[in-house]
Motif scaffolding. Sequence first.
Motif, mmCIF file in Angstrom:
data_model
loop_
_atom_site.group_PDB
_atom_site.id
_atom_site.type_symbol
_atom_site.label_atom_id
_atom_site.label_comp_id
_atom_site.label_asym_id
_atom_site.label_seq_id
_atom_site.Cartn_x
_atom_site.Cartn_y
_atom_site.Cartn_z
ATOM 1 N N LYS A 3 0.876 -1.176 0.000
ATOM 2 C CA LYS A 3 0.000 0.000 0.000
ATOM 3 C C LYS A 3 0.912 1.225 0.000
ATOM 4 O O LYS A 3 1.734 1.378 0.915
ATOM 5 C CB LYS A 3 -0.874 -0.027 1.264
ATOM 6 N N ALA A 4 0.790 2.025 -1.016
ATOM 7 C CA ALA A 4 1.615 3.231 -1.105
ATOM 8 C C ALA A 4 0.703 4.446 -1.195
ATOM 9 O O ALA A 4 -0.316 4.412 -1.884
ATOM 10 C CB ALA A 4 2.506 3.164 -2.332
ATOM 11 N N GLU A 5 1.091 5.484 -0.454
ATOM 12 C CA GLU A 5 0.287 6.717 -0.463
ATOM 13 C C GLU A 5 1.200 7.902 -0.768
ATOM 14 O O GLU A 5 2.034 8.277 0.062
ATOM 15 C CB GLU A 5 -0.357 6.932 0.911
ATOM 16 N N GLY A 6 1.068 8.433 -1.943
ATOM 17 C CA GLY A 6 1.836 9.626 -2.324
ATOM 18 C C GLY A 6 3.338 9.445 -2.257
ATOM 19 O O GLY A 6 4.078 10.376 -1.939
ATOM 20 N N GLY A 19 4.575 11.009 -6.270
ATOM 21 C CA GLY A 19 3.264 10.801 -5.628
ATOM 22 C C GLY A 19 2.570 9.499 -5.980
ATOM 23 O O GLY A 19 1.370 9.486 -6.264
ATOM 24 N N THR A 21 0.518 6.395 -5.651
ATOM 25 C CA THR A 21 -0.488 5.803 -4.763
ATOM 26 C C THR A 21 -0.940 4.492 -5.401
ATOM 27 O O THR A 21 -1.322 4.473 -6.571
ATOM 28 C CB THR A 21 -1.672 6.764 -4.560
ATOM 29 N N ASN A 23 -2.189 0.098 -4.593
ATOM 30 C CA ASN A 23 -2.491 -1.057 -3.747
ATOM 31 C C ASN A 23 -2.235 -2.319 -4.542
ATOM 32 O O ASN A 23 -2.720 -2.447 -5.660
ATOM 33 C CB ASN A 23 -3.965 -1.058 -3.329
ATOM 34 N N GLY A 56 5.681 10.919 1.339
ATOM 35 C CA GLY A 56 4.702 9.833 1.205
ATOM 36 C C GLY A 56 5.016 8.674 2.135
ATOM 37 O O GLY A 56 6.039 8.670 2.827
ATOM 38 N N ARG A 57 4.099 7.700 2.150
ATOM 39 C CA ARG A 57 4.259 6.538 3.036
ATOM 40 C C ARG A 57 3.937 5.265 2.270
ATOM 41 O O ARG A 57 3.218 5.302 1.277
ATOM 42 C CB ARG A 57 3.290 6.651 4.223
ATOM 43 N N ALA A 58 4.455 4.168 2.779
ATOM 44 C CA ALA A 58 4.107 2.877 2.154
ATOM 45 C C ALA A 58 4.233 1.770 3.178
ATOM 46 O O ALA A 58 5.047 1.855 4.111
ATOM 47 C CB ALA A 58 5.016 2.603 0.959
ATOM 48 N N GLN A 64 5.736 -0.712 7.799
ATOM 49 C CA GLN A 64 5.885 0.593 7.149
ATOM 50 C C GLN A 64 7.338 0.824 6.757
ATOM 51 O O GLN A 64 8.246 0.647 7.586
ATOM 52 C CB GLN A 64 5.409 1.710 8.089
#
Lengths: 308, 265
Positions: A3-6, A19, A21, A23, A56-58, A64
């Motif tokens: 799962k990656a967000e930005g 960026g 994003t 799944n 961003g986060r993943a 994490q």
Amino acid sequence: MIKAEGLTKRFDDNLAVDGLTLNVERGEVFAFLGPNGAGKTTTVRLLAALIAPTDGRAWVNGYQIGEDNINVRRSVGILTEAPGLYERLDAVQNLTLFAKLCEVDDVAGQVEKYLRLLGLWERRAEPVGGFSKGMKQKLAIARALLHEPPLLFLDEPTAALDPEAARTVRDFIGEIKEAGRTIFLCTHNLDEADRLADRIGVIKQKLIQVDSPANLRHSLYGRRVVIHLASVTEPVRTAVSSLPFVEEMQQMDNALVISLDNPEEQNPILVERIVAAGGAIQFVNELRHSLEDIYFALIEEEDRETQA
Amino acid sequence: MNGAKIGAIVEKEIADARKNRMIILSMALIPTLLVAMVLGTTFVMLNVESVDEASLDEDELSMIPAELSGLNPSHALLILLNDQFMFYFLLIPMMLPVYIAAYSIIGEKETKSLEPLLATPVSTSELLVAKSLAATIPAVVLTWLSFIVLIIGGYLIMPEPVFLAMIRPVWIVSMVLLSPLLALLSVFSGVIISSRMNDPRAAQQVTGIFVVPIIALSLVVLAGKIFLSVWMVFLAATIALAVDCVVLYFAVKLFQRETILTRWT
């Protein structure tokens, strides 16, 4: 699973990933396509906790990145673009090192299992410098699988291989897929992606599109059937064009290319009308655009948007 | 720090180095030549016409330090010469590890094997420690082994005062304390230089600059200006330790996963 967000990565002034994003579900084969320098390898390095994101986060397998990197690396296997083997050492020595580093319990057992599985057991005591490219690639895949990771990153697994070796590697990836592992596949080989992937992501710094190959075809080109006739007559053309569900019709020699939204239900009616109008049907098939067409269409659209 | 992982990498590095003929030759040649040179020179000097005080001029007599004034001038000169050679023994742990360190890092750059290694759950500090140990241990062991061979050879052919001078505390402490510190200095420098270069030979040449202070000190001793004492060795070890810490600091700074992957390869 992923799962990656930005997720963003910048090297000095160069924006490598912008960026992202995304799944990726458990058991899925996700093909990551893009031109050279599009950010594919950087994305893999980010998701394998080899480099840190700028923003961003993943999460990978629930860990994490940046927070729990050792567990991220414990839970993934990675096949890098170059096999990166120790050429003076033999196959067993190469795998034993990685089995120990990946904290495998039964080092000798796992090494033997994968050498046998990939047909390298008989050559286990030879320096890998003497192996063919295909054998090296198989050994590198074995190295990525030794600790039985639930998620596998494969970066260009068949690049620079001859067709026979590429087929062996591709077949093995198919077996890994059947075993239910999640595979994140970076490739330039669009045919390979089409055959193996459940979903495809096209990237050029930022993610352009993600979907299954079938849905991408439908969304870009709609669904078309090709009806080959002995000859295309005016009554046949009229019979087809008068049908309310026919969105578009083109004639190509003795074939009609017809756009439909639901060929499974509409084809029988279409065939019935053509026969009734005196048409002699030879073949009916669906016009299937190659993944290459889809890929270039998406990249060109992205380029136009960037320029605009 | 996980000892098993460090051990696995050290084991691989040594197995890899053992299969590299260039490294084996380079590592075997220097200690062998040095031991042969010390023993050969001693043998030749003992078999030429004996030197007495009357045959030496004022300049030659002034070379003999006060600590050796009671000895036969031939023996005193031989001790001075051997002291010079002992400095060269301290160069062994500086010269040998750089062969392994440079190949172990630049070699991994060339074969692109660093990325798979970094993708394992090994920490960069474990990797740095393992690489450093893999280069330091063989170099120090070889230095000590060649010193032991020299002691055995010296016992067989050297006159007692010359032999005792060779195994005096100055040299024992130097071998035990100073040689590992100098080896580490060489290894950490090798890591830094290897991060910027793509040719192992270039890395070896640049590391050669650390040899200069030791050569300079050996020439001062040969000229009879100073006679080494144990406290001087302790001082040198302290300086080497301090320099090691500074060089290690920069090596750790450079030896980061992201730097290695994005700038080294």
